[in-house]
Design a protein around this motif. Structure first.
Motif, PDB file in Angstrom:
ATOM      1  N   ILE A 207      -7.661  -0.610 -13.873  1.00  0.00           N
ATOM      2  CA  ILE A 207      -7.770  -1.666 -14.874  1.00  0.00           C
ATOM      3  C   ILE A 207      -9.209  -1.665 -15.361  1.00  0.00           C
ATOM      4  O   ILE A 207     -10.148  -1.831 -14.569  1.00  0.00           O
ATOM      5  CB  ILE A 207      -7.397  -3.048 -14.306  1.00  0.00           C
ATOM      6  CG1 ILE A 207      -5.918  -3.086 -13.906  1.00  0.00           C
ATOM      7  CG2 ILE A 207      -7.688  -4.145 -15.333  1.00  0.00           C
ATOM      8  CD1 ILE A 207      -5.466  -4.426 -13.358  1.00  0.00           C
ATOM      9  N   TYR A 208      -9.385  -1.472 -16.654  1.00  0.00           N
ATOM     10  CA  TYR A 208     -10.733  -1.347 -17.210  1.00  0.00           C
ATOM     11  C   TYR A 208     -11.543  -2.615 -16.949  1.00  0.00           C
ATOM     12  O   TYR A 208     -11.120  -3.730 -17.266  1.00  0.00           O
ATOM     13  CB  TYR A 208     -10.659  -1.083 -18.716  1.00  0.00           C
ATOM     14  CG  TYR A 208     -12.002  -0.760 -19.330  1.00  0.00           C
ATOM     15  CD1 TYR A 208     -12.418   0.550 -19.466  1.00  0.00           C
ATOM     16  CD2 TYR A 208     -12.853  -1.775 -19.764  1.00  0.00           C
ATOM     17  CE1 TYR A 208     -13.650   0.865 -20.021  1.00  0.00           C
ATOM     18  CE2 TYR A 208     -14.086  -1.478 -20.314  1.00  0.00           C
ATOM     19  CZ  TYR A 208     -14.486  -0.162 -20.436  1.00  0.00           C
ATOM     20  OH  TYR A 208     -15.711   0.136 -20.968  1.00  0.00           O
ATOM     21  N   GLY A 209     -12.722  -2.422 -16.361  1.00  0.00           N
ATOM     22  CA  GLY A 209     -13.658  -3.524 -16.147  1.00  0.00           C
ATOM     23  C   GLY A 209     -13.365  -4.396 -14.942  1.00  0.00           C
ATOM     24  O   GLY A 209     -14.118  -5.336 -14.669  1.00  0.00           O
ATOM     25  N   TRP A 210     -12.286  -4.100 -14.204  1.00  0.00           N
ATOM     26  CA  TRP A 210     -11.935  -4.941 -13.061  1.00  0.00           C
ATOM     27  C   TRP A 210     -12.875  -4.702 -11.892  1.00  0.00           C
ATOM     28  O   TRP A 210     -13.154  -3.555 -11.533  1.00  0.00           O
ATOM     29  CB  TRP A 210     -10.495  -4.668 -12.635  1.00  0.00           C
ATOM     30  CG  TRP A 210     -10.028  -5.495 -11.469  1.00  0.00           C
ATOM     31  CD1 TRP A 210      -9.604  -6.786 -11.502  1.00  0.00           C
ATOM     32  CD2 TRP A 210      -9.927  -5.077 -10.106  1.00  0.00           C
ATOM     33  NE1 TRP A 210      -9.246  -7.205 -10.244  1.00  0.00           N
ATOM     34  CE2 TRP A 210      -9.428  -6.173  -9.366  1.00  0.00           C
ATOM     35  CE3 TRP A 210     -10.208  -3.882  -9.429  1.00  0.00           C
ATOM     36  CZ2 TRP A 210      -9.214  -6.111  -7.995  1.00  0.00           C
ATOM     37  CZ3 TRP A 210      -9.998  -3.819  -8.074  1.00  0.00           C
ATOM     38  CH2 TRP A 210      -9.508  -4.927  -7.360  1.00  0.00           C
ATOM     39  N   VAL A 211     -13.360  -5.777 -11.298  1.00  0.00           N
ATOM     40  CA  VAL A 211     -14.250  -5.700 -10.140  1.00  0.00           C
ATOM     41  C   VAL A 211     -13.603  -6.464  -8.994  1.00  0.00           C
ATOM     42  O   VAL A 211     -13.263  -7.644  -9.134  1.00  0.00           O
ATOM     43  CB  VAL A 211     -15.634  -6.305 -10.459  1.00  0.00           C
ATOM     44  CG1 VAL A 211     -16.523  -6.264  -9.223  1.00  0.00           C
ATOM     45  CG2 VAL A 211     -16.297  -5.557 -11.612  1.00  0.00           C
ATOM     46  N   PRO A 212     -13.388  -5.822  -7.841  1.00  0.00           N
ATOM     47  CA  PRO A 212     -12.718  -6.504  -6.727  1.00  0.00           C
ATOM     48  C   PRO A 212     -13.594  -7.589  -6.103  1.00  0.00           C
ATOM     49  O   PRO A 212     -14.817  -7.481  -6.061  1.00  0.00           O
ATOM     50  CB  PRO A 212     -12.444  -5.371  -5.732  1.00  0.00           C
ATOM     51  CG  PRO A 212     -13.419  -4.302  -6.082  1.00  0.00           C
ATOM     52  CD  PRO A 212     -13.682  -4.409  -7.544  1.00  0.00           C
ATOM     53  N   ASP A 213     -12.931  -8.626  -5.639  1.00  0.00           N
ATOM     54  CA  ASP A 213     -13.588  -9.686  -4.868  1.00  0.00           C
ATOM     55  C   ASP A 213     -13.215  -9.442  -3.402  1.00  0.00           C
ATOM     56  O   ASP A 213     -12.103  -9.709  -2.980  1.00  0.00           O
ATOM     57  CB  ASP A 213     -13.100 -11.055  -5.343  1.00  0.00           C
ATOM     58  CG  ASP A 213     -13.850 -12.202  -4.686  1.00  0.00           C
ATOM     59  OD1 ASP A 213     -14.810 -11.937  -3.931  1.00  0.00           O
ATOM     60  OD2 ASP A 213     -13.453 -13.366  -4.904  1.00  0.00           O
ATOM     61  N   PHE A 214     -14.152  -8.920  -2.641  1.00  0.00           N
ATOM     62  CA  PHE A 214     -13.850  -8.360  -1.325  1.00  0.00           C
ATOM     63  C   PHE A 214     -13.659  -9.437  -0.246  1.00  0.00           C
ATOM     64  O   PHE A 214     -14.238 -10.529  -0.325  1.00  0.00           O
ATOM     65  CB  PHE A 214     -14.984  -7.425  -0.877  1.00  0.00           C
ATOM     66  CG  PHE A 214     -15.314  -6.350  -1.866  1.00  0.00           C
ATOM     67  CD1 PHE A 214     -14.521  -5.228  -1.982  1.00  0.00           C
ATOM     68  CD2 PHE A 214     -16.430  -6.461  -2.691  1.00  0.00           C
ATOM     69  CE1 PHE A 214     -14.831  -4.226  -2.889  1.00  0.00           C
ATOM     70  CE2 PHE A 214     -16.752  -5.470  -3.598  1.00  0.00           C
ATOM     71  CZ  PHE A 214     -15.954  -4.350  -3.705  1.00  0.00           C
ATOM     72  N   TYR A 215     -12.859  -9.070   0.750  1.00  0.00           N
ATOM     73  CA  TYR A 215     -12.838  -9.811   2.011  1.00  0.00           C
ATOM     74  C   TYR A 215     -13.951  -9.219   2.879  1.00  0.00           C
ATOM     75  O   TYR A 215     -13.732  -8.337   3.707  1.00  0.00           O
ATOM     76  CB  TYR A 215     -11.478  -9.657   2.708  1.00  0.00           C
ATOM     77  CG  TYR A 215     -10.373 -10.467   2.085  1.00  0.00           C
ATOM     78  CD1 TYR A 215     -10.389 -11.858   2.137  1.00  0.00           C
ATOM     79  CD2 TYR A 215      -9.308  -9.836   1.453  1.00  0.00           C
ATOM     80  CE1 TYR A 215      -9.367 -12.604   1.564  1.00  0.00           C
ATOM     81  CE2 TYR A 215      -8.277 -10.579   0.882  1.00  0.00           C
ATOM     82  CZ  TYR A 215      -8.320 -11.962   0.939  1.00  0.00           C
ATOM     83  OH  TYR A 215      -7.309 -12.707   0.374  1.00  0.00           O
ATOM     84  N   ARG A 307       0.037  -2.404   1.182  1.00  0.00           N
ATOM     85  CA  ARG A 307      -0.522  -3.534   0.442  1.00  0.00           C
ATOM     86  C   ARG A 307      -2.034  -3.403   0.329  1.00  0.00           C
ATOM     87  O   ARG A 307      -2.709  -2.917   1.247  1.00  0.00           O
ATOM     88  CB  ARG A 307      -0.168  -4.844   1.145  1.00  0.00           C
ATOM     89  CG  ARG A 307      -0.740  -6.090   0.476  1.00  0.00           C
ATOM     90  CD  ARG A 307      -0.291  -7.350   1.187  1.00  0.00           C
ATOM     91  NE  ARG A 307      -0.984  -8.518   0.670  1.00  0.00           N
ATOM     92  CZ  ARG A 307      -0.812  -9.760   1.120  1.00  0.00           C
ATOM     93  NH1 ARG A 307       0.062  -9.979   2.105  1.00  0.00           N
ATOM     94  NH2 ARG A 307      -1.479 -10.771   0.598  1.00  0.00           N
ATOM     95  N   ALA A 308      -2.559  -3.796  -0.833  1.00  0.00           N
ATOM     96  CA  ALA A 308      -4.004  -3.820  -1.054  1.00  0.00           C
ATOM     97  C   ALA A 308      -4.524  -5.225  -0.801  1.00  0.00           C
ATOM     98  O   ALA A 308      -3.875  -6.213  -1.158  1.00  0.00           O
ATOM     99  CB  ALA A 308      -4.338  -3.378  -2.478  1.00  0.00           C
ATOM    100  N   TRP A 309      -5.731  -5.300  -0.209  1.00  0.00           N
ATOM    101  CA  TRP A 309      -6.301  -6.589   0.176  1.00  0.00           C
ATOM    102  C   TRP A 309      -7.646  -6.821  -0.507  1.00  0.00           C
ATOM    103  O   TRP A 309      -8.620  -6.113  -0.263  1.00  0.00           O
ATOM    104  CB  TRP A 309      -6.481  -6.663   1.696  1.00  0.00           C
ATOM    105  CG  TRP A 309      -5.200  -6.602   2.456  1.00  0.00           C
ATOM    106  CD1 TRP A 309      -4.555  -5.485   2.892  1.00  0.00           C
ATOM    107  CD2 TRP A 309      -4.396  -7.714   2.864  1.00  0.00           C
ATOM    108  NE1 TRP A 309      -3.405  -5.810   3.550  1.00  0.00           N
ATOM    109  CE2 TRP A 309      -3.272  -7.183   3.558  1.00  0.00           C
ATOM    110  CE3 TRP A 309      -4.510  -9.091   2.732  1.00  0.00           C
ATOM    111  CZ2 TRP A 309      -2.283  -7.979   4.102  1.00  0.00           C
ATOM    112  CZ3 TRP A 309      -3.514  -9.886   3.269  1.00  0.00           C
ATOM    113  CH2 TRP A 309      -2.423  -9.348   3.944  1.00  0.00           C
TER     114      TRP A 309
END
Length: 333
Positions: A207-215, A307-309
């Protein structure tokens, strides 16, 4: 309007003296002409020089009209396309993240997939059938071609750099994927398929520009996260390595949990955060996780969910609209 008193049988009305009236616009009947003569006359009339009912002057005017008409339409269409294309960018989409149809919730994909669409998400092979195994390993070879040979990608050699949690890519550069870190999940070993220990590759959809919010806090993990993954996260001492989109795979039902056997992940149990955001830079490769099923039970259909976390990956389990995870079945005969 004038009229003549020339006798003409059947061409008009007559007076008491039997004199007929012929209107100037009345045409003589063609009753004496054959069918083919009438057709030929409709194509070309030598008396009026008409072709298909029109003179050359009439046809010329008609052609000029339609030429101008369609030229104006083509010009208007070209102007509209020019305006539309001026709003588009080859490098980045016009609508991104929340404003786009794709949204901000990436899904997961897996490889290999069955070449037969009717098989759905079943990975089914006979571990003693070399020809059958070759179908699946060839599919993985094709999928991993760009990872093994970055030169086959536009900008793959010039733009790819070695990254780690200490140093990410600079502007205009992308991280390479080191295929030497995938343990037994390589082409040389047949990705474990001949040994009945197959490797399934998992990737996060772009997804263009998406930045994950990590655990990235071991004290703040979701309740439904598997205990094995929680334990793994708590063993990590470097805070920077916690900047990872974690991945977990498990059997979906009680029988599947029993039959799936132990699972190991290569090169690690998640996607490193330095691969994000995806900005459509040439040479970019999505990070991969090879899920190695070390001892799945033979002759049993095993339903598996991966599943992705991440805090901004919404999980929704549905047969028709699954989010944040991927489902496939494994059957080894």
């Amino acid at each position: 309007m004038t009229r003549s008193k020339t006798p003409a049988a059947g061409s008009g009305t007559g007076d008491a003296n039997g004199v007929g009236y012929e209107w100037e616009y009345a045409r003589p009947k063609d009753d004496n002409k054959s069918k083919w003569e009438r057709i030929a006359l409709a194509i070309y009339n030598p008396s009026t020089n008409e072709i298909l009912g029109r003179t050359l002057k009439s046809w010329g005017g008609l052609l000029i009209f339609y030429a101008i008409f369609y030229s104006v339409l083509a010009l208007l269409f070209a102007i509209c396309m020019k305006v539309l294309l001026s709003t588009l960018n080859d490098q980045s989409p016009r609508w991104q993240l929340e404003s786009s149809i794709i949204g901000t919730n990436p899904g997961l994909g897996y490889r290999p997939m069955s070449p037969n669409v009717d098989d759905g998400s079943v990975i089914w092979y006979q571990h003693k059938n070399a020809t059958n195994i070759k179908i699946w390993t060839s599919s993985l070879d094709t999928f991993l071609q760009g990872y093994r040979d970055p030169q086959s990608l536009p900008g793959g050699v010039t733009n790819q750099v070695i990254c780690d949690y200490e140093k990410g890519p600079s502007r205009g550069k992308v991280c390479d994927v080191d295929m030497s870190r995938f343990g037994p999940c390589t082409s040389e070993t047949g990705y474990g398929f001949p040994q009945s220990k197959p490797c399934i590759f998992i990737k996060l959809n772009r997804i263009y520009g998406w930045v994950p919010d990590f655990y990235n806090d071991s004290r703040d993990l979701p309740r439904d996260m598997p205990e094995s993954l929680k334990k793994h996260i708590r063993t990590i001492t470097d805070p920077k390595q916690l900047r990872t989109v974690w991945v977990s795979c498990h059997g979906e039902g009680p029988a599947d949990v029993e039959n799936v056997g132990p699972i190991k992940y290569y090169p690690q149990q998640g996607f490193p955060g330095y691969f994000y955001p995806f900005e459509n830079t040439e040479g970019y490769l999505s990070p991969l996780v090879a899920v190695h099923f070390q001892n799945p039970k033979l002759n049993n259909l095993i339903n598996i969910e991966c599943r992705a976390w991440a805090k901004n990956i919404i999980y929704r389990k549905s047969l028709h609209h699954r989010e944040g995870s991927v489902h496939f079945e494994l059957l080894i005969d």
